[in-house]
Design a protein around this motif. Structure first.
Motif: not given
Length: 121
Positions: A3-9, A24-25, A39-41, A61-71
């Motif tokens: 789980i990668n967490i990114n925030t804006d300024k 939570v995730v 999962v990108e947050v 945004e979840a990266r699921v094997t065998g499927y396109q990313p789900i956002a």
């Protein structure tokens, strides 16, 4: 599952926020963890855009094997509510996507047992 967490300024990132997002995730998608690589947050405060449904936004945004990313995303006045709302949406989206993937696999398998009508002929 990463789980990668990114925030804006505009969002003050601290250990408590990271822990909350992680818990939570993880709780929302834990039963799919063998299918999810990461999962990108993305957390942001959209108050400058005067959104009517709340200023805080959580995009997952979840990266699921065998499927396109789900956002999915959710907006709320409170950041914690946006995180929870987005996690619930992500859980439903993954359930739906994996269900469709499972259905495709079921329909692609060859028929091994003949139908009763085929045996009588």
């Amino acid at each position: 599952m990463q789980i990668n967490i990114n925030t804006d300024k505009t969002i003050e990132r601290h250990q408590g926020l990271d822990d909350h997002v992680q818990s939570v995730v993880s709780a929302a998608v834990s039963r799919f963890s063998e299918h999810i690589t990461r999962v990108e947050v993305h957390l942001s405060d959209d108050n400058s855009q005067k959104s009517s449904d709340g200023g805080n936004r959580c995009l997952l945004e979840a990266r699921v094997t065998g499927y396109q990313p789900i956002a999915v995303s959710d907006h709320s006045v409170h950041l914690h509510q946006a995180i929870t709302g987005a996690a619930d949406k992500l859980k439903r989206a993954i359930e739906s996507a994996l269900g469709r993937l499972h259905d495709k696999q079921l329909h692609a398998t060859p028929k091994l047992v003949p139908e009763p009508d085929e045996v009588n002929e």
